[in-house]
Design an enzyme around this catalytic site. Structure first.
Site, PDB file in Angstrom:
ATOM      1  N   CYS A 389      38.834  45.990  46.803  1.00 31.65           N
ATOM      2  CA  CYS A 389      37.607  46.383  46.111  1.00 31.65           C
ATOM      3  C   CYS A 389      36.445  46.468  47.099  1.00 31.65           C
ATOM      4  CB  CYS A 389      37.350  45.429  44.951  1.00 31.65           C
ATOM      5  SG  CYS A 389      36.375  46.219  43.661  1.00 31.65           S
ATOM      6  N   HIS A 515      42.237  45.521  41.953  1.00 34.69           N
ATOM      7  CA  HIS A 515      42.511  44.110  42.278  1.00 34.69           C
ATOM      8  C   HIS A 515      43.977  43.763  42.017  1.00 34.69           C
ATOM      9  CE1 HIS A 515      38.375  42.606  42.875  1.00 34.69           C
ATOM     10  NE2 HIS A 515      38.046  43.592  42.055  1.00 34.69           N
ATOM     11  N   GLU A 517      45.651  41.347  43.030  1.00 27.69           N
ATOM     12  CA  GLU A 517      45.924  39.899  42.976  1.00 27.69           C
ATOM     13  C   GLU A 517      46.148  39.382  41.562  1.00 27.69           C
ATOM     14  OE1 GLU A 517      43.059  41.317  43.777  1.00 27.69           O
ATOM     15  OE2 GLU A 517      41.296  40.131  43.215  1.00 27.69           O
TER      16      GLU A 517
HETATM   17  N1  GLN Z   1      30.229  45.177  44.528  1.00 27.19           N
HETATM   18  C1  GLN Z   1      31.208  46.214  44.544  1.00 27.19           C
HETATM   19  C2  GLN Z   1      31.100  47.123  43.342  1.00 27.19           C
HETATM   20  O1  GLN Z   1      30.518  46.772  42.358  1.00 27.19           O
HETATM   21  C3  GLN Z   1      32.603  45.643  44.658  1.00 27.19           C
HETATM   22  C4  GLN Z   1      33.024  44.848  43.473  1.00 27.19           C
HETATM   23  C5  GLN Z   1      34.280  44.024  43.714  1.00 27.19           C
HETATM   24  O2  GLN Z   1      34.678  43.829  44.845  1.00 27.19           O
HETATM   25  N2  GLN Z   1      34.881  43.520  42.667  1.00 27.19           N
HETATM   26  O3  GLN Z   1      31.624  48.206  43.347  1.00 27.19           O
END
Ligand code: GLN
Length: 545
Positions: A389, A515, A517
């Protein structure tokens, strides 16, 4: 008829109620039962989405986009219970919906009260999960907080009523307490006696006790606890400290026959236990050979729970790769001022440095430049890199600044004025409309391009993982990014969003917007974590040769 098991905790918090509840769930699944898990959280937050990872740990995301307490992550790792918004009940949700109904006049002029209206709302939410699927056998409800806390009282009252209404045979109370050790090594049962008394005062007689203790308790201590708490003497279990792994706990409970006693109390005929996948996992654990060191470069480094699912997924990948994964936690702000990233990355690890770098998700500006330095170092030193992310967005900023030479390349989350917004909100991108600045949350599909690391990991083009972010790869940079060599490895099915990027001429450098994970299990690691650790292990061998 569904069965209910209510798990409460006493004496103090952090006894591992979530792991105990999950382990019981795993054991009952091993006996062929269909289990559903629910977490009740007494806090007023409607969900965990607004809570800081510094204070409360990770926000666990479900397929349907619920932002929940990290205990749901334990449920997902130990059991097969489907998990959605309905499986996480907070005081905030309960009060919000009762107050909304009151405003809508749905209580027909009655005085709306904590009992019965709040307790009914809690009961209805639990019953709704029980009724969702007619094949559900057991619903395990974990009640957050400690008995005696003012704020968990209404949840315990709802549990008391459900136990009363379902009848003892259909609803059990399992209470988790602490057996502390005082100076001289003596183990004390008094706090447990008081904790059970506090339950009894609320009208709940625990049927089963699970005592957290430094060591296994002998028969006479267990009998004494049973006598003074009114619990049957075969129903006192011990969750003693394990130095190996928390995934051993289902087997520890199995040895003590926790599942058999619970089944007997619920009047369920004992069935053959199949814990093959857990024992196989423990065999893999024991067979690990060698160690790799993964540097986690993030901003929430002081609290282990802040990246809980990431750390667990690395452990799972180590089980599959046959290696122990040592987590080297590096606060990215330390890298910001550092002259030499190399010196920190090397000295952070206990001897020969770091074998791979992982940049996990995160929000806000602090420490970003340190993450960019770490990514650039991994890219140029051919060290395996896994960006999740925010970690993928960091790869894009590094590529913009250090490969394409745009010094001010950035995400508009961190610099709104940049002339090179390689990462931005969808609404800031001219070619996409109708998304709004809201969070992209929950399960969605990504399509992997052939001949990519991503495709190799999943062995299929269609990938379903969960998202939690607002910012995206800026589509206007696709051409320059690909022409300079960056591989765009996956897109949304309509092609409108980039979901994965990979470094060229590099052993394993990949970032995903989702994600992975959240779906990793000890009995089956996430494919991307598995391949990352395999690359880390292979590089290490090559490095030493
Ligand atoms: N802050 C970034 C976004 O909002 C990444 C978010 C995250 O890593 N979950 O896109």
């Amino acid at each position: 008829m569904n069965k209910f098991i209510f798990i409460s905790g006493g004496v103090c918090s952090s006894l591992g109620k979530g792991v105990a509840a999950s382990s019981l769930g795993a054991l009952l699944e091993g006996r062929g039962l269909n289990v559903r898990m629910i977490k009740c959280d007494p806090y007023i937050n409607v969900d965990a989405g607004t809570m800081s990872p510094y204070q409360h740990g990770e926000v666990y995301v479900t397929d349907d986009g619920a932002e929940t307490d990290l205990d749901l992550g334990n449920y997902a790792r130990f059991t097969n219970s489907p998990l959605s918004k309905a499986n996480s009940i907070t005081s905030g949700q309960v009060w919000e919906s009762v107050i909304r109904k009151e405003r809508e006049g749905r209580y027909l002029g009655r005085c709306v009260q904590a009992i019965p209206h709040i307790t009914d709302e809690i009961k209805n939410r639990i019953l709704a999960v029980a009724r969702e699927d007619p094949d559900t056998d057991v619903v395990i409800v974990e009640i957050g907080g400690t008995v005696g806390d003012f704020e968990s009282i209404l949840f315990l009252e709802a549990a008391r009523q459900l136990i009363h209404e379902s009848g003892k045979i259909n609803a059990l109370s399992v209470h988790l307490t602490l057996i502390p050790e005082v100076a001289g090594g003596e183990l004390k049962t008094k706090p447990t006696q008081h904790s059970v008394k506090a339950m009894q005062e609320l009208g709940i007689q625990p049927d089963v006790l699970i005592c957290r203790a430094p060591v296994m308790l002998d028969e006479s201590t267990r009998r004494k606890i049973a006598l003074f708490t009114n619990v049957e003497s075969d129903a006192v279990f011990v969750s003693y400290n394990v130095d190996a792994t928390i995934y051993e706990i289902p087997l520890i409970f199995f040895e003590q026959k926790l599942d058999q006693v619970v089944l007997k109390k619920m009047g369920v005929e004992s069935r053959h236990a199949n814990l093959g996948s857990w024992s196989a996992m423990m065999e893999r654990f024991a067979a690990r050979n060698g160690k790799v060191r993964v540097g986690i470069v993030g901003k929430y480094m002081d609290l282990h729970d802040a990246y809980k699912s990431v750390y667990e997924a690395l452990f799972h990948a180590g089980l599959e790769g046959g290696v122990e994964v040592e987590l080297v936690k590096i606060d990215s702000s330390r890298l910001e001022e550092a002259e030499s990233v190399e010196s920190i990355l090397r000295s952070a690890a206990s001897d020969s440095g770091i074998d791979g770098i992982l940049v996990p998700g995160g929000f806000g500006q602090r420490g970003i430049n340190g993450m960019i330095k770490a990514a650039a170092w991994a890219r140029t030193h051919k060290v395996p890199y896994f960006g999740i992310c925010l970690g993928m967005q960091i790869m894009l900023i590094d590529w913009g600044r250090n490969v394409l030479g745009w010094e001010d390349a950035d995400s508009t989350e961190f610099n709104h004025e940049t002339r090179h917004p390689v990462v931005s909100l969808l609404e800031e991108q001219v070619d996409v409309t109708n998304y709004g600045g809201t969070m992209r949350l929950g399960k969605s599909e990504s399509v992997a391009e052939p001949e990519t690391l991503l495709f190799a990991a999943y062995q299929a083009p269609r990938i379903f993982e969960r998202h939690r972010h607002r910012y995206e790869f800026s589509n206007s940079y696709r051409k320059e990014m690909t022409e300079s060599g960056l591989r765009l490895a996956a897109f949304t099915p309509d092609g409108s969003l980039v979901e994965c990027v990979e470094w060229p001429d590099h052993p394993w450098g990949l970032g995903v917007q989702f994600h992975p994970e959240f779906k990793s299990k000890p009995t089956g690691a996430s494919p991307l974590f598995r391949d990352f650790i395999a690359a880390v292990r292979d590089r290490k061998q090559w490095d030493r040769a």
